[in-house]
Design a protein around this motif. Structure first.
Motif, PDB file in Angstrom:
ATOM      1  N   PHE A  66       0.849  -1.187   0.000  1.00 46.96           N
ATOM      2  CA  PHE A  66       0.000   0.000   0.000  1.00 46.96           C
ATOM      3  C   PHE A  66       0.883   1.235   0.000  1.00 46.96           C
ATOM      4  N   LYS A  67       0.282   2.392  -0.109  1.00 46.05           N
ATOM      5  CA  LYS A  67       1.040   3.640  -0.112  1.00 46.05           C
ATOM      6  C   LYS A  67       0.659   4.493   1.085  1.00 46.05           C
ATOM      7  N   GLU A  68       1.630   4.723   1.955  1.00 46.28           N
ATOM      8  CA  GLU A  68       1.428   5.576   3.111  1.00 46.28           C
ATOM      9  C   GLU A  68       1.288   7.028   2.654  1.00 46.28           C
ATOM     10  N   LEU A  69       0.257   7.688   3.163  1.00 47.91           N
ATOM     11  CA  LEU A  69      -0.059   9.068   2.776  1.00 47.91           C
ATOM     12  C   LEU A  69      -0.337   9.189   1.282  1.00 47.91           C
ATOM     13  N   GLY A  70      -0.626   8.039   0.652  1.00 47.04           N
ATOM     14  CA  GLY A  70      -0.911   8.036  -0.779  1.00 47.04           C
ATOM     15  C   GLY A  70       0.313   8.197  -1.649  1.00 47.04           C
ATOM     16  N   ILE A  71       1.500   8.219  -1.034  1.00 51.13           N
ATOM     17  CA  ILE A  71       2.724   8.500  -1.800  1.00 51.13           C
ATOM     18  C   ILE A  71       3.815   7.459  -1.564  1.00 51.13           C
ATOM     19  N   ILE A  72       4.086   7.136  -0.290  1.00 55.55           N
ATOM     20  CA  ILE A  72       5.247   6.309   0.059  1.00 55.55           C
ATOM     21  C   ILE A  72       4.878   4.830  -0.023  1.00 55.55           C
ATOM     22  N   PRO A  73       5.549   4.049  -0.888  1.00 54.68           N
ATOM     23  CA  PRO A  73       5.222   2.627  -1.001  1.00 54.68           C
ATOM     24  C   PRO A  73       5.680   1.841   0.230  1.00 54.68           C
ATOM     25  N   VAL A  74       4.779   1.025   0.726  1.00 52.86           N
ATOM     26  CA  VAL A  74       5.050   0.180   1.894  1.00 52.86           C
ATOM     27  C   VAL A  74       4.711  -1.259   1.537  1.00 52.86           C
ATOM     28  N   SER A  75       5.570  -2.185   1.944  1.00 54.13           N
ATOM     29  CA  SER A  75       5.310  -3.608   1.749  1.00 54.13           C
ATOM     30  C   SER A  75       5.437  -4.317   3.092  1.00 54.13           C
ATOM     31  N   ALA A  76       4.458  -5.154   3.418  1.00 56.94           N
ATOM     32  CA  ALA A  76       4.447  -5.857   4.705  1.00 56.94           C
ATOM     33  C   ALA A  76       4.182  -7.337   4.488  1.00 56.94           C
ATOM     34  N   THR A  77       4.969  -8.182   5.148  1.00 57.57           N
ATOM     35  CA  THR A  77       4.755  -9.625   5.119  1.00 57.57           C
ATOM     36  C   THR A  77       4.094 -10.037   6.434  1.00 57.57           C
ATOM     37  N   VAL A  78       2.942 -10.700   6.324  1.00 58.21           N
ATOM     38  CA  VAL A  78       2.122 -11.009   7.493  1.00 58.21           C
ATOM     39  C   VAL A  78       1.871 -12.511   7.574  1.00 58.21           C
ATOM     40  N   GLU A  79       2.001 -13.056   8.767  1.00 59.78           N
ATOM     41  CA  GLU A  79       1.626 -14.438   9.021  1.00 59.78           C
ATOM     42  C   GLU A  79       0.300 -14.469   9.780  1.00 59.78           C
ATOM     43  N   PHE A  80      -0.579 -15.415   9.413  1.00 55.16           N
ATOM     44  CA  PHE A  80      -1.843 -15.630  10.110  1.00 55.16           C
ATOM     45  C   PHE A  80      -1.679 -16.880  10.977  1.00 55.16           C
ATOM     46  N   ILE A  81      -1.675 -16.688  12.302  1.00 53.28           N
ATOM     47  CA  ILE A  81      -1.393 -17.789  13.225  1.00 53.28           C
ATOM     48  C   ILE A  81      -2.628 -18.079  14.060  1.00 53.28           C
ATOM     49  N   GLU A  82      -3.121 -19.307  13.995  1.00 55.45           N
ATOM     50  CA  GLU A  82      -4.299 -19.681  14.781  1.00 55.45           C
ATOM     51  C   GLU A  82      -3.974 -19.691  16.272  1.00 55.45           C
ATOM     52  N   ALA A  83      -4.757 -18.954  17.038  1.00 59.42           N
ATOM     53  CA  ALA A  83      -4.583 -18.947  18.488  1.00 59.42           C
ATOM     54  C   ALA A  83      -5.310 -20.121  19.136  1.00 59.42           C
TER      55      ALA A  83
ATOM     56  N   MET B 157     -22.888 -22.893   6.403  1.00 56.69           N
ATOM     57  CA  MET B 157     -21.853 -23.020   7.425  1.00 56.69           C
ATOM     58  C   MET B 157     -21.534 -21.661   8.024  1.00 56.69           C
ATOM     59  N   GLN B 158     -21.294 -21.639   9.329  1.00 55.94           N
ATOM     60  CA  GLN B 158     -20.785 -20.433   9.970  1.00 55.94           C
ATOM     61  C   GLN B 158     -19.738 -20.829  11.002  1.00 55.94           C
ATOM     62  N   SER B 159     -18.737 -19.965  11.197  1.00 52.99           N
ATOM     63  CA  SER B 159     -17.647 -20.306  12.109  1.00 52.99           C
ATOM     64  C   SER B 159     -17.020 -19.037  12.658  1.00 52.99           C
ATOM     65  N   THR B 160     -16.199 -19.207  13.687  1.00 52.56           N
ATOM     66  CA  THR B 160     -15.431 -18.103  14.250  1.00 52.56           C
ATOM     67  C   THR B 160     -13.997 -18.570  14.455  1.00 52.56           C
ATOM     68  N   SER B 161     -13.062 -17.784  13.931  1.00 50.33           N
ATOM     69  CA  SER B 161     -11.639 -18.068  14.092  1.00 50.33           C
ATOM     70  C   SER B 161     -10.995 -16.993  14.963  1.00 50.33           C
ATOM     71  N   HIS B 162      -9.938 -17.366  15.652  1.00 47.94           N
ATOM     72  CA  HIS B 162      -9.159 -16.425  16.447  1.00 47.94           C
ATOM     73  C   HIS B 162      -7.721 -16.469  15.926  1.00 47.94           C
ATOM     74  N   ILE B 163      -7.326 -15.406  15.240  1.00 49.93           N
ATOM     75  CA  ILE B 163      -6.076 -15.389  14.489  1.00 49.93           C
ATOM     76  C   ILE B 163      -5.170 -14.258  14.975  1.00 49.93           C
ATOM     77  N   THR B 164      -3.935 -14.610  15.319  1.00 53.71           N
ATOM     78  CA  THR B 164      -2.917 -13.610  15.618  1.00 53.71           C
ATOM     79  C   THR B 164      -2.214 -13.223  14.328  1.00 53.71           C
ATOM     80  N   LEU B 165      -2.128 -11.931  14.060  1.00 53.90           N
ATOM     81  CA  LEU B 165      -1.408 -11.451  12.890  1.00 53.90           C
ATOM     82  C   LEU B 165       0.007 -11.083  13.311  1.00 53.90           C
ATOM     83  N   ARG B 166       0.992 -11.716  12.690  1.00 55.92           N
ATOM     84  CA  ARG B 166       2.395 -11.444  13.000  1.00 55.92           C
ATOM     85  C   ARG B 166       3.070 -10.815  11.787  1.00 55.92           C
ATOM     86  N   LEU B 167       3.685  -9.677  12.007  1.00 52.17           N
ATOM     87  CA  LEU B 167       4.380  -8.955  10.946  1.00 52.17           C
ATOM     88  C   LEU B 167       5.853  -9.353  10.981  1.00 52.17           C
ATOM     89  N   THR B 168       6.342  -9.973   9.903  1.00 55.06           N
ATOM     90  CA  THR B 168       7.707 -10.487   9.897  1.00 55.06           C
ATOM     91  C   THR B 168       8.658  -9.650   9.048  1.00 55.06           C
TER      92      THR B 168
END
Length: 203
Positions: free
Chosen positions: A82-99, A113-124
């Motif tokens: 994404f672009k921070e402030l619409g100008i600065i390019p940012v790249s983030a790697t995220v892990e989805f970890i089941e709690a 079907m309906q379900s609920t997940s509890h996920i920790t987002l980890r930025l690596t």
């Protein structure tokens, strides 16, 4: 509705046979296991970006007497841009970890079907304007995100289909000097998660 329920129970009998469980009435309450290939996307509301997800897998166990569902989701690290402030390019790697295991239910009358997940987002990994920004090894949400999902029109227990929901990303912690910046650009409500499940593999 009775026809639909009969169809679901017929699938149950086929599944029970596939995993070596007797299809007698006494066995109708057996737990049936299915694995689905999954792909998807999460739209991050705070920075108006899409985070591609997958390919991964969802392993589910359904009790065919009560419809109770438990599942585990496995996804590879996802890279969002994404672009921070619409100008600065940012790249983030995220892990989805089941709690904890995903829980939910399968409606034996409709197949919904309906379900609920509890996920920790980890930025690596984080880069800003192409330059690496240190986040350490413990940069993650202060608590798991609670993600409710519901099947959409056309969903089938055997053929798969689309499940989706809206969730809030909690604040991040332990991200070194970049904790403040991350919390300005990623957490918040109104995020969506859409997963497409492929055909089930029973057993």
């Amino acid at each position: 509705m009775r026809v639909r329920k009969a169809s679901v129970l017929l699938v149950a009998a086929m599944a029970a046979s596939a995993v070596g469980v007797s299809a007698s009435p006494a066995a109708a309450a057996a737990d049936i296991n299915a694995t689905y290939p999954i792909n998807g996307v999460s739209h991050i509301n705070s920075n108006d970006s899409d985070l591609p997800l997958g390919p991964g897998s969802l392993k589910a166990t359904v009790n065919l007497d009560s419809g109770a569902l438990t599942a585990s989701v496995s996804l590879p690290p996802a890279i969002g841009n994404f672009k921070e402030l619409g100008i600065i390019p940012v790249s983030a790697t995220v892990e989805f970890i089941e709690a904890e295991p995903t829980t939910g239910s399968l409606n034996l009358n409709t197949g919904a079907m309906q379900s609920t997940s509890h996920i920790t987002l980890r930025l690596t990994r984080l880069t800003i304007a192409g330059l690496p920004a240190l986040v350490g090894s413990r940069c993650q949400t202060v608590r798991p995100a609670e993600i409710p999902l519901a099947s959409q029109s056309g969903f089938s227990v055997l053929r798969g289909g689309v499940v989706s929901g809206t969730y809030t990303i909690p604040p991040f912690e332990h991200c070194l000097l970049n904790t403040g910046l991350i919390n300005l650009t990623i957490p918040g409500p109104g995020n969506t998660l859409t997963l497409t499940l492929g055909p089930a593999v029973l057993g």
